[in-house]
Design a protein around this motif. Structure first.
Motif, PDB file in Angstrom:
ATOM      1  N   SER A  55      10.726  -4.540  11.994  1.00 51.77           N
ATOM      2  CA  SER A  55      10.662  -3.184  11.416  1.00 51.77           C
ATOM      3  C   SER A  55      10.174  -2.163  12.444  1.00 51.77           C
ATOM      4  N   HIS A  56       9.364  -2.619  13.385  1.00 47.75           N
ATOM      5  CA  HIS A  56       8.899  -1.796  14.514  1.00 47.75           C
ATOM      6  C   HIS A  56       7.985  -0.661  14.091  1.00 47.75           C
ATOM      7  N   GLY A  57       7.497  -0.674  12.845  1.00 45.80           N
ATOM      8  CA  GLY A  57       6.693   0.439  12.349  1.00 45.80           C
ATOM      9  C   GLY A  57       5.416   0.680  13.122  1.00 45.80           C
ATOM     10  N   ILE A  58       4.703  -0.403  13.452  1.00 47.64           N
ATOM     11  CA  ILE A  58       3.418  -0.200  14.139  1.00 47.64           C
ATOM     12  C   ILE A  58       3.610   0.293  15.563  1.00 47.64           C
ATOM     13  N   TYR A  59       4.778   0.067  16.123  1.00 50.11           N
ATOM     14  CA  TYR A  59       5.022   0.513  17.491  1.00 50.11           C
ATOM     15  C   TYR A  59       5.524   1.962  17.531  1.00 50.11           C
ATOM     16  N   ASP A  60       6.314   2.340  16.541  1.00 54.49           N
ATOM     17  CA  ASP A  60       6.848   3.704  16.510  1.00 54.49           C
ATOM     18  C   ASP A  60       5.777   4.719  16.138  1.00 54.49           C
ATOM     19  N   ASN A  61       4.978   4.396  15.114  1.00 58.67           N
ATOM     20  CA  ASN A  61       3.966   5.335  14.634  1.00 58.67           C
ATOM     21  C   ASN A  61       2.788   4.555  14.058  1.00 58.67           C
ATOM     22  N   PRO A  62       1.971   3.950  14.923  1.00 55.99           N
ATOM     23  CA  PRO A  62       0.904   3.084  14.429  1.00 55.99           C
ATOM     24  C   PRO A  62      -0.117   3.800  13.557  1.00 55.99           C
ATOM     25  N   ALA A  63      -0.451   5.039  13.893  1.00 53.53           N
ATOM     26  CA  ALA A  63      -1.471   5.749  13.116  1.00 53.53           C
ATOM     27  C   ALA A  63      -1.039   5.916  11.659  1.00 53.53           C
ATOM     28  N   THR A  64       0.172   6.408  11.443  1.00 56.13           N
ATOM     29  CA  THR A  64       0.659   6.620  10.076  1.00 56.13           C
ATOM     30  C   THR A  64       0.864   5.303   9.348  1.00 56.13           C
ATOM     31  N   ARG A  65       1.439   4.330  10.031  1.00 59.81           N
ATOM     32  CA  ARG A  65       1.711   3.036   9.408  1.00 59.81           C
ATOM     33  C   ARG A  65       0.420   2.378   8.935  1.00 59.81           C
ATOM     34  N   LEU A  66      -0.603   2.366   9.767  1.00 61.08           N
ATOM     35  CA  LEU A  66      -1.857   1.722   9.403  1.00 61.08           C
ATOM     36  C   LEU A  66      -2.628   2.545   8.372  1.00 61.08           C
ATOM     37  N   ASP A  67      -2.553   3.853   8.486  1.00 61.03           N
ATOM     38  CA  ASP A  67      -3.197   4.717   7.504  1.00 61.03           C
ATOM     39  C   ASP A  67      -2.637   4.458   6.111  1.00 61.03           C
ATOM     40  N   HIS A  68      -1.323   4.359   6.006  1.00 66.56           N
ATOM     41  CA  HIS A  68      -0.706   4.117   4.707  1.00 66.56           C
ATOM     42  C   HIS A  68      -1.049   2.735   4.160  1.00 66.56           C
ATOM     43  N   THR A  69      -1.135   1.746   5.040  1.00 68.22           N
ATOM     44  CA  THR A  69      -1.465   0.396   4.582  1.00 68.22           C
ATOM     45  C   THR A  69      -2.896   0.327   4.063  1.00 68.22           C
ATOM     46  N   LEU A  70      -3.842   0.880   4.814  1.00 60.91           N
ATOM     47  CA  LEU A  70      -5.226   0.894   4.343  1.00 60.91           C
ATOM     48  C   LEU A  70      -5.338   1.718   3.064  1.00 60.91           C
ATOM     49  N   SER A  71      -4.582   2.803   2.983  1.00 60.53           N
ATOM     50  CA  SER A  71      -4.616   3.633   1.778  1.00 60.53           C
ATOM     51  C   SER A  71      -4.189   2.845   0.551  1.00 60.53           C
ATOM     52  N   TYR A  72      -3.199   1.965   0.720  1.00 61.47           N
ATOM     53  CA  TYR A  72      -2.773   1.155  -0.420  1.00 61.47           C
ATOM     54  C   TYR A  72      -3.939   0.316  -0.945  1.00 61.47           C
ATOM     55  N   PHE A  73      -4.633  -0.382  -0.033  1.00 59.31           N
ATOM     56  CA  PHE A  73      -5.764  -1.209  -0.459  1.00 59.31           C
ATOM     57  C   PHE A  73      -6.829  -0.362  -1.156  1.00 59.31           C
ATOM     58  N   LEU A  74      -7.103   0.825  -0.614  1.00 63.09           N
ATOM     59  CA  LEU A  74      -8.120   1.688  -1.205  1.00 63.09           C
ATOM     60  C   LEU A  74      -7.697   2.212  -2.575  1.00 63.09           C
ATOM     61  N   LEU A  75      -6.421   2.554  -2.728  1.00 63.79           N
ATOM     62  CA  LEU A  75      -5.946   3.052  -4.016  1.00 63.79           C
ATOM     63  C   LEU A  75      -6.066   1.983  -5.095  1.00 63.79           C
ATOM     64  N   VAL A  76      -5.793   0.738  -4.739  1.00 66.44           N
ATOM     65  CA  VAL A  76      -5.924  -0.356  -5.706  1.00 66.44           C
ATOM     66  C   VAL A  76      -7.386  -0.597  -6.042  1.00 66.44           C
ATOM     67  N   ALA A  77      -8.259  -0.532  -5.039  1.00 66.84           N
ATOM     68  CA  ALA A  77      -9.674  -0.813  -5.263  1.00 66.84           C
ATOM     69  C   ALA A  77     -10.393   0.331  -5.963  1.00 66.84           C
ATOM     70  N   LEU A  78     -10.029   1.579  -5.637  1.00 66.02           N
ATOM     71  CA  LEU A  78     -10.804   2.733  -6.084  1.00 66.02           C
ATOM     72  C   LEU A  78     -10.085   3.634  -7.080  1.00 66.02           C
ATOM     73  N   GLY A  79      -8.770   3.547  -7.155  1.00 65.17           N
ATOM     74  CA  GLY A  79      -8.009   4.473  -7.981  1.00 65.17           C
ATOM     75  C   GLY A  79      -7.941   4.079  -9.445  1.00 65.17           C
ATOM     76  N   ASP A  80      -7.379   4.980 -10.260  1.00 66.76           N
ATOM     77  CA  ASP A  80      -7.169   4.636 -11.665  1.00 66.76           C
ATOM     78  C   ASP A  80      -5.934   3.741 -11.790  1.00 66.76           C
ATOM     79  N   GLY A  81      -5.689   3.256 -12.996  1.00 63.61           N
ATOM     80  CA  GLY A  81      -4.598   2.311 -13.188  1.00 63.61           C
ATOM     81  C   GLY A  81      -3.246   2.883 -12.823  1.00 63.61           C
ATOM     82  N   ARG A  82      -3.006   4.140 -13.169  1.00 65.54           N
ATOM     83  CA  ARG A  82      -1.729   4.780 -12.872  1.00 65.54           C
ATOM     84  C   ARG A  82      -1.511   4.867 -11.354  1.00 65.54           C
ATOM     85  N   THR A  83      -2.533   5.311 -10.643  1.00 61.53           N
ATOM     86  CA  THR A  83      -2.435   5.449  -9.185  1.00 61.53           C
ATOM     87  C   THR A  83      -2.185   4.095  -8.521  1.00 61.53           C
TER      88      THR A  83
END
Length: 314
Positions: A55-83
């Motif tokens: 997919s080459h995502g981490i090489y093309d744009n590592p900052a955005t790719r990793l930011d979005h991945t960590l955000s997913y974990f945080l949304l599941v841990a901290l967000g409401d059910g809908r989010t």
């Protein structure tokens, strides 16, 4: 993946709630160290290495790719059910086309494969807790840790993981790692990916390059020696105790005033992560101050058109 901070907890407390160890551990600044540890560890799975490399995502744009991945974990841990459920369904759609052939075995891989998703999930939750224990307030109480792993299993319901395979205690997590260890390996692409994440080149942004290198000094000591040797990123053993005191001091300073320093620095490193932590800190009232289950969230807010079929086993 777009995120509106005002929607983090509009409906309910999500799956865990304010008194949960998941809120405590995932909202701590040490989660950044744990996250770098987790995405490095993912490369020991040859099928995930193939998915990441192709997919080459981490090489093309590592900052955005990793930011979005960590955000997913945080949304599941901290967000409401809908989010949380909408973030999970978005992620599965992103992963759906990520299929191909793993070159070492010649077998087919799928980013949504249940075994691959379980490896990502467990390494994420384990790594964040490991960093919290080493550089944060320290180990959770016995009861809190039992609850943490129970919450980890709840969060796994949002992915394609097979429920029977999800560990629910520290002992079961250790048994899981022992069970999958014979399947782990490295290749040139795996080493390239791990080193890229630990020491991102300055061409991808000096702030991100410096940040990855500083984090790596704390991340590598959290890993067992056999992984460091296999991944060819073993630091001298003297670094382990030398880094612990300054890392703990930085984590303590960052945690003051509810991650104020981390939130201020986030626009330069991980904007969406910063927005989520800022929204979490704001602690706006929710419509229903109660928790719900992933099944309830999926029924209320899920997209029935989301691809949830069985994926090819790697």
């Amino acid at each position: 993946m777009a995120f509106d901070p005002s929607t983090l907890r509009r409906d309910d407390y999500g799956f865990f709630g304010p008194d949960s160890p998941s809120w405590k551990v995932w909202a701590a600044p040490t989660a950044l160290i744990g996250f770098q540890r987790a995405v490095t560890l993912e490369h020991f799975d040859p099928f995930l290495t193939a998915a990441v490399a192709d997919s080459h995502g981490i090489y093309d744009n590592p900052a955005t790719r990793l930011d979005h991945t960590l955000s997913y974990f945080l949304l599941v841990a901290l967000g409401d059910g809908r989010t949380a459920v909408q973030a999970a369904e978005h992620l599965m759609k992103v992963h759906a086309p990520m299929t191909g052939i793993e070159p070492i075995s010649g077998k087919r891989y799928s980013a949504n494969n249940p075994d691959a998703q379980l490896w990502i999930h467990i390494t994420g939750w384990h790594s964040v807790l490991k960093a919290y224990e080493m550089y944060g307030p320290g180990p959770l109480s016995h009861d809190e840790e039992d609850r943490y792993w129970a919450e980890c299993a709840i969060a796994a319901e949002l992915q394609t993981c097979k429920p029977a395979d999800v560990p629910r205690t520290r002992a079961e997590v250790h048994a899981y790692f022992e069970r999958v260890r014979p399947q782990l390996c490295v290749s040139e692409r795996a080493i390239e990916g791990m080193h890229y994440l630990l020491w991102t080149p300055p061409s991808k942004g000096w702030h991100f390059a410096v940040g990855s290198r500083l984090l790596s000094l704390a991340t590598i000591p959290t890993l067992p020696l056999w992984m460091r040797r296999l991944g060819r990123f073993a630091l001298p053993r003297a670094v382990d105790p030398a880094v612990r005191i300054p890392a703990r001091a930085i984590a303590w300073t960052s945690a003051r005033r509810d991650n104020w320093a981390l939130i201020k620095a986030a626009p330069y490193i991980a904007p969406m992560t910063g927005e989520i932590l800022a929204a979490h800190r704001a602690a706006t009232p929710v419509a229903d101050p109660a928790t719900i289950t992933p099944a309830q969230a999926r029924q209320r807010y899920g997209d029935q058109g989301t691809v949830r079929a069985e994926h090819a086993t790697a």
